[in-house]
Design a protein around this motif. Sequence first.
Motif, PDB file in Angstrom:
ATOM      1  N   LYS A  91       0.856  -1.188   0.000  1.00 49.52           N
ATOM      2  CA  LYS A  91       0.000   0.000   0.000  1.00 49.52           C
ATOM      3  C   LYS A  91       0.888   1.231   0.000  1.00 49.52           C
ATOM      4  N   PHE A  92       0.466   2.290  -0.663  1.00 51.25           N
ATOM      5  CA  PHE A  92       1.232   3.531  -0.620  1.00 51.25           C
ATOM      6  C   PHE A  92       0.311   4.708  -0.893  1.00 51.25           C
ATOM      7  N   GLY A  93       0.809   5.901  -0.578  1.00 49.01           N
ATOM      8  CA  GLY A  93       0.037   7.110  -0.847  1.00 49.01           C
ATOM      9  C   GLY A  93      -0.844   7.496   0.324  1.00 49.01           C
ATOM     10  N   PHE A  94      -1.507   8.622   0.132  1.00 50.43           N
ATOM     11  CA  PHE A  94      -2.347   9.174   1.194  1.00 50.43           C
ATOM     12  C   PHE A  94      -3.426  10.033   0.555  1.00 50.43           C
ATOM     13  N   ASN A  95      -4.651   9.872   0.983  1.00 47.97           N
ATOM     14  CA  ASN A  95      -5.748  10.720   0.532  1.00 47.97           C
ATOM     15  C   ASN A  95      -6.173  11.613   1.685  1.00 47.97           C
ATOM     16  N   ASN A  96      -5.961  12.906   1.514  1.00 44.76           N
ATOM     17  CA  ASN A  96      -6.279  13.854   2.566  1.00 44.76           C
ATOM     18  C   ASN A  96      -7.785  14.101   2.604  1.00 44.76           C
ATOM     19  N   PRO A  97      -8.464  13.725   3.699  1.00 45.27           N
ATOM     20  CA  PRO A  97      -9.908  13.912   3.756  1.00 45.27           C
ATOM     21  C   PRO A  97     -10.314  15.381   3.865  1.00 45.27           C
ATOM     22  N   ASP A  98      -9.366  16.256   4.271  1.00 46.73           N
ATOM     23  CA  ASP A  98      -9.683  17.670   4.451  1.00 46.73           C
ATOM     24  C   ASP A  98      -9.328  18.530   3.244  1.00 46.73           C
ATOM     25  N   LYS A  99      -8.886  17.909   2.148  1.00 44.93           N
ATOM     26  CA  LYS A  99      -8.469  18.671   0.970  1.00 44.93           C
ATOM     27  C   LYS A  99      -9.680  19.369   0.347  1.00 44.93           C
ATOM     28  N   ILE A 100      -9.497  20.632  -0.003  1.00 44.95           N
ATOM     29  CA  ILE A 100     -10.559  21.385  -0.671  1.00 44.95           C
ATOM     30  C   ILE A 100     -10.196  21.485  -2.147  1.00 44.95           C
ATOM     31  N   VAL A 101     -11.074  20.997  -3.005  1.00 48.10           N
ATOM     32  CA  VAL A 101     -10.829  21.035  -4.443  1.00 48.10           C
ATOM     33  C   VAL A 101     -11.639  22.172  -5.042  1.00 48.10           C
ATOM     34  N   PHE A 102     -10.944  23.085  -5.715  1.00 43.71           N
ATOM     35  CA  PHE A 102     -11.606  24.239  -6.320  1.00 43.71           C
ATOM     36  C   PHE A 102     -11.816  24.016  -7.810  1.00 43.71           C
ATOM     37  N   LYS A 103     -12.883  24.589  -8.344  1.00 37.56           N
ATOM     38  CA  LYS A 103     -13.120  24.623  -9.788  1.00 37.56           C
ATOM     39  C   LYS A 103     -12.523  25.935 -10.281  1.00 37.56           C
ATOM     40  N   PRO A 104     -11.487  25.890 -11.131  1.00 36.48           N
ATOM     41  CA  PRO A 104     -10.858  27.139 -11.573  1.00 36.48           C
ATOM     42  C   PRO A 104     -11.674  27.853 -12.650  1.00 36.48           C
ATOM     43  N   ILE A 105     -11.861  29.149 -12.493  1.00 42.14           N
ATOM     44  CA  ILE A 105     -12.519  29.998 -13.486  1.00 42.14           C
ATOM     45  C   ILE A 105     -11.589  31.182 -13.738  1.00 42.14           C
TER      46      ILE A 105
END
Length: 149
Positions: free
Chosen positions: A63-77
Amino acid sequence: MNLSNLTPAKGSVKNRKRIGRGTGSGRGGTSTRGHKGAKSRSGYSKKSGFEGGQMPLQRRIPKFGFNNPDKIVFKPINLDIINNLATEKKLSLVDDKVLLENGLVSKSDKIKVLGRGELKAKLEVKAHSFSESAVKAIENAGGKAIKIA
């Protein structure tokens, strides 16, 4: 010729294997399952990824990597898109509702305004986040960059 004497073509219909109908049938006893083992037992179902007792691939690979549950993903405009929208629709306010109505974002998107392109119209722009260059460009055009929660 009528419907009562129609028959399928010779050799096209085959009787199914009748399993477990006594030794005289030729398929009684073990019912073609062989002797012993998981596959001979009732209720057997092979687990997906089962490799006959060998360590399965999904457990051999680390297993490897990490998924940050607090990450905020923005839609760029970008500013050029906002400028085109404002000139076409003759707007003075551009917010998430206007962008949603024009199909640029979806309902749950968080919007970040980026500084690509020029802004010629005096606009009040409401978004969740702004780049520094976007804020400068909006204020230089005489507008306001307003952060929404």
